[in-house]
Motif scaffolding. Structure first.
Motif, PDB file in Angstrom:
ATOM      1  N   GLY A 189      -2.151  -1.640  -8.886  1.00 17.16           N
ATOM      2  CA  GLY A 189      -1.988  -1.481  -7.452  1.00 17.16           C
ATOM      3  C   GLY A 189      -3.275  -1.759  -6.714  1.00 17.16           C
ATOM      4  O   GLY A 189      -3.289  -2.493  -5.725  1.00 17.16           O
ATOM      5  N   VAL A 190      -4.354  -1.195  -7.220  1.00 14.79           N
ATOM      6  CA  VAL A 190      -5.649  -1.405  -6.565  1.00 14.79           C
ATOM      7  C   VAL A 190      -6.019  -2.881  -6.574  1.00 14.79           C
ATOM      8  O   VAL A 190      -6.460  -3.441  -5.568  1.00 14.79           O
ATOM      9  N   ALA A 191      -5.762  -3.542  -7.716  1.00 16.27           N
ATOM     10  CA  ALA A 191      -6.098  -4.965  -7.811  1.00 16.27           C
ATOM     11  C   ALA A 191      -5.273  -5.792  -6.830  1.00 16.27           C
ATOM     12  O   ALA A 191      -5.814  -6.599  -6.061  1.00 16.27           O
ATOM     13  N   ASP A 248       2.883   6.412  -6.870  1.00 15.05           N
ATOM     14  CA  ASP A 248       1.856   7.156  -7.582  1.00 15.05           C
ATOM     15  C   ASP A 248       2.050   8.656  -7.384  1.00 15.05           C
ATOM     16  O   ASP A 248       2.031   9.431  -8.333  1.00 15.05           O
ATOM     17  N   SER A 294      -1.769   2.431 -10.893  1.00 19.24           N
ATOM     18  CA  SER A 294      -2.882   2.545  -9.950  1.00 19.24           C
ATOM     19  C   SER A 294      -3.914   1.443 -10.153  1.00 19.24           C
ATOM     20  O   SER A 294      -4.423   0.929  -9.168  1.00 19.24           O
ATOM     21  N   PHE A 295      -4.165   1.051 -11.407  1.00 17.09           N
ATOM     22  CA  PHE A 295      -5.092  -0.084 -11.593  1.00 17.09           C
ATOM     23  C   PHE A 295      -4.514  -1.363 -11.013  1.00 17.09           C
ATOM     24  O   PHE A 295      -5.150  -2.044 -10.206  1.00 17.09           O
ATOM     25  N   PHE A 337       0.834  -1.196   0.000  1.00 13.93           N
ATOM     26  CA  PHE A 337       0.000   0.000   0.000  1.00 13.93           C
ATOM     27  C   PHE A 337       0.872   1.252   0.000  1.00 13.93           C
ATOM     28  O   PHE A 337       0.717   2.144  -0.833  1.00 13.93           O
ATOM     29  N   LEU A 373      -3.719  -4.743  -4.194  1.00 15.00           N
ATOM     30  CA  LEU A 373      -4.086  -4.370  -2.832  1.00 15.00           C
ATOM     31  C   LEU A 373      -5.368  -5.058  -2.394  1.00 15.00           C
ATOM     32  O   LEU A 373      -5.478  -5.532  -1.270  1.00 15.00           O
ATOM     33  N   ALA A 374      -6.330  -5.114  -3.314  1.00 15.40           N
ATOM     34  CA  ALA A 374      -7.603  -5.747  -2.972  1.00 15.40           C
ATOM     35  C   ALA A 374      -7.375  -7.205  -2.600  1.00 15.40           C
ATOM     36  O   ALA A 374      -7.914  -7.694  -1.603  1.00 15.40           O
TER      37      ALA A 374
END
Lengths: 296, 205
Positions: A174-176, A43, A171-172, A36, A178-179
């Motif tokens: 990363g979000v995936a 970013d 960011s895409f 995170f 991270l999820a």
């Protein structure tokens, strides 16, 4: 406040009752938080870089450090002769650095770490009459590379595009990632707390029979979850602090950008959000677990 | 199902034959009846809000047949636990624990662990824990179930003293000798039904 001390000590004992499981979940949470922190920092850094680049000119020639001034000036005259060019600025190494310092001073989230060496090249910055001519002029000027004056031709809009793409992918992705990590961390915490509940089931039974409230029974476990989160956050932030320098250097080398560091405002934001996420995941996971296993 | 009425006001000693684990769980709302009502100390236990249950349980002390003492805590810790987890301060818990332990005659064993105690001493510890929050009603499930006759009588004497100090005592027992010797109120339950309720009853009808 004796109540609080009872609950706190119960949470602390709960954590160490099964150290392997507790440390494993701390490690998992720490790893998630580290990712995170890494994504947030990267970013933010890329966005800053994009901002710096966008404020610049349309075409730039980075000059060899040992190019002769007379050659540079000759080149400049030659470029200005092209009708598509509006004007050409000669920016020396010192001017380039001064400008960067100036930009950094106006942006609170970037700082320049080290200005003892100047990695910035001198450059010719070309303003065009018509931006669409940029590829043609760029191509012409690329032929000058290697002849002792021009080191590189930078087609600025394309660099900005490239950085924006990287930012978007990061960011895409990363979000995936991270999820997924979030789900794993929650799962591990739910299990850790379930084991803690199981280890204390006799105590819980008696607590309920002698009239302890539901919350009194639950709090130690929720705090234990939060403790796992907080320890994970400390571990992750320790790694961030230790690794920040080397990683920044590696990235600087890789992306060929000037060494930037984040200002203290951003660092506090990072610490705050890492801890907030840690406590939310730890406490939330424990709450889920407690609800499932203490429902009666 | 039964709709038993526990009388909280008098100094009666009610002896229940038969059944009763179930009944005790109904009285402290550890279980809900499929139908009927349960009244404890003037309160409808069945319709009571969930949040009111802890307060009910603090007013009804239960001595379980298997004692339910925590093996890794000393006698004093076991007794004080009931107060600490219901939000009392440590000083309060310490004072009340000493009071309860001396009432049951276990003060000198306060720092022993449950498995270092005899059956009768464990029973006393369980009684002390049930009494430490000064309940209005004390329920004892088969208090002489696992004890030899001499120890049984000591425990019964202790329970009678608690009763005389003003706590309503509900005791579930199969011990005919004790029931007959006490000559207190006897409610005889058979398969969940009250078959007999006598003011100075004997074990057999």
């Amino acid at each position: 406040m004796k109540r609080v001390s009872y609950v706190l000590s119960a949470a602390w004992q709960g954590f160490w009752r099964n150290p392997v499981m507790s440390l494993a979940s701390t490690f998992t949470v720490g790893l998630m938080l580290l990712l995170f922190a890494f994504f947030v920092a990267t970013d933010r850094g890329l966005q800053a870089a994009v901002g710096v680049l966008e404020s610049k000119v349309e075409l730039a020639l980075f000059l060899e450090d040992d190019a002769r001034v007379s050659d540079v000036l000759a080149l400049r005259t030659q470029i200005e002769a092209d009708p598509a060019v509006s004007h050409v600025d000669y920016v020396t190494k010192d001017q380039a650095m001064a400008r960067l310092v100036d930009i950094a001073s106006r942006q609170s989230d970037i700082q320049i770490v080290d200005i003892s060496s100047n990695p910035l090249p001198a450059s010719l910055e070309i303003k065009l009459q018509n931006a669409q001519e940029a590829p043609r002029i760029g191509a012409t000027l690329r032929q000058e590379i290697g002849k002792g004056v021009v080191h590189e031709v930078v087609d600025n809009p394309s660099v900005v595009d490239k950085l924006l793409t990287i930012t978007r992918v990061l960011s895409f992705g990363g979000v995936a990632v991270l999820a997924m990590m979030l789900v794993v961390a929650l799962f591990v915490i739910v299990n850790t707390i379930r084991i803690a509940v199981h280890a204390r089931r006799d105590e819980i039974e008696i607590m309920k029979l002698v009239g302890a409230t539901d919350w009194f029974v639950r709090w130690p476990f929720i705090l234990e979850g939060m403790l796992v989160g907080a320890l994970g956050a400390m571990a992750a932030l320790t790694v961030v602090v230790l690794a920040a320098g080397p990683v920044t250097n590696a990235l600087v080398g890789f992306l060929e950008i000037v060494p930037l560091s984040f200002g203290s405002a951003f660092l506090w934001q990072l610490v705050g959000s890492v801890f907030a996420l840690a406590l939310a995941v730890g406490g939330g996971g424990a709450m889920l677990s407690v609800r499932a296993h203490l429902a009666k | 199902m039964v709709s038993p009425r526990a009388y909280g006001r008098g100094k009666e000693l009610i002896t229940l034959d038969d059944v009763s684990k179930r009944l005790i769980r109904l009285l402290i709302r550890d279980e809900l009846p499929s139908s009927g009502r349960v009244w404890v100390d003037g309160q409808d236990v069945v319709r009571m809000r969930r949040s009111a249950v802890p307060k009910l349980r603090r007013r009804v002390g239960v001595v379980f047949q298997d004692f339910k003492l925590l093996p890794r805590r000393t006698v004093a810790e076991n007794v004080g636990f009931a107060l600490l987890v219901t939000g009392h301060s440590e000083e309060e818990a310490r004072e009340e624990t000493e009071r309860a332990l001396s009432l049951v005659g276990l003060a000198q064993r306060r720092d022993h662990f449950p498995d270092q105690l005899s059956g009768g001493e464990q029973q006393r510890a369980a009684i002390a824990r049930a009494l430490v929050s000064r309940p209005k009603i004390l329920i004892a499930d088969e208090p002489t179930g696992n004890l030899d006759p001499v120890t049984s009588w000591e425990i019964i004497k202790l329970l009678i003293r608690v009763n005389e100090l003003g706590t309503t005592l509900v005791m579930a027992t199969h011990n005919a000798e004790i029931v007959n010797a006490l000559r207190r109120r006897v409610v005889h339950l058979d398969r969940g039904m009250v078959v007999r309720d006598e003011r100075e009853g004997l074990y057999a009808a």
